[in-house]
Design a protein around this motif. Structure first.
Motif: not given
Length: 123
Positions: A2-6, A96-103, A105-115
């Motif tokens: 996934v690509q993210l754009v803010e 913004c960031a996307a994670s494969r973890e569906l719920e 938390s603040r401790r989640t490792e996010f996989d994809y980031w916008g610019q």
């Protein structure tokens, strides 16, 4: 992948509101829990908010609770951050960031980031 754009950042005065958007391409956002983070001048990256894949669960940093609202429209593949009663200390680049973890938390490792998008709040 996934690509993210803010978008939606800008220069506002204290007390004003802004709505940030995070548009996705390359995959459907319903596969991801989403988060918003910010990086202010002289600060480390800071957690702001998360939202579960279906929008049922949200979690906020204490510094924005009651002022910011995270939401999502999976049909539009977009996540939002409504920011009200903005303060000068909210000045930062917002990511913004996307994670494969569906719920997430603040401790989640996010996989994809916008610019990122710049938000500047003047006093």
């Amino acid at each position: 992948q996934v690509q993210l754009v803010e978008s939606g950042g800008g220069l506002v005065q204290a007390g004003d509101s802004l709505r940030l958007s995070c548009g996705a391409s390359g995959d459907t956002l319903r596969r991801y829990g989403m988060g918003w983070f910010r990086h202010g001048p002289g600060n480390e990256r800071e957690f702001v908010a998360t939202i579960s894949w279906n929008g049922a669960f949200t979690y906020y940093a204490d510094s924005v609770k009651g002022r910011f609202t995270v939401s999502r429209d999976n049909g539009k593949n977009t996540v939002y951050l409504q920011m009200n009663s903005l303060k000068p200390e909210d000045t930062a680049v917002y990511y913004c960031a996307a994670s494969r973890e569906l719920e997430p938390s603040r401790r989640t490792e996010f996989d994809y980031w916008g610019q990122g998008t710049q938000v500047t709040v003047s006093s």
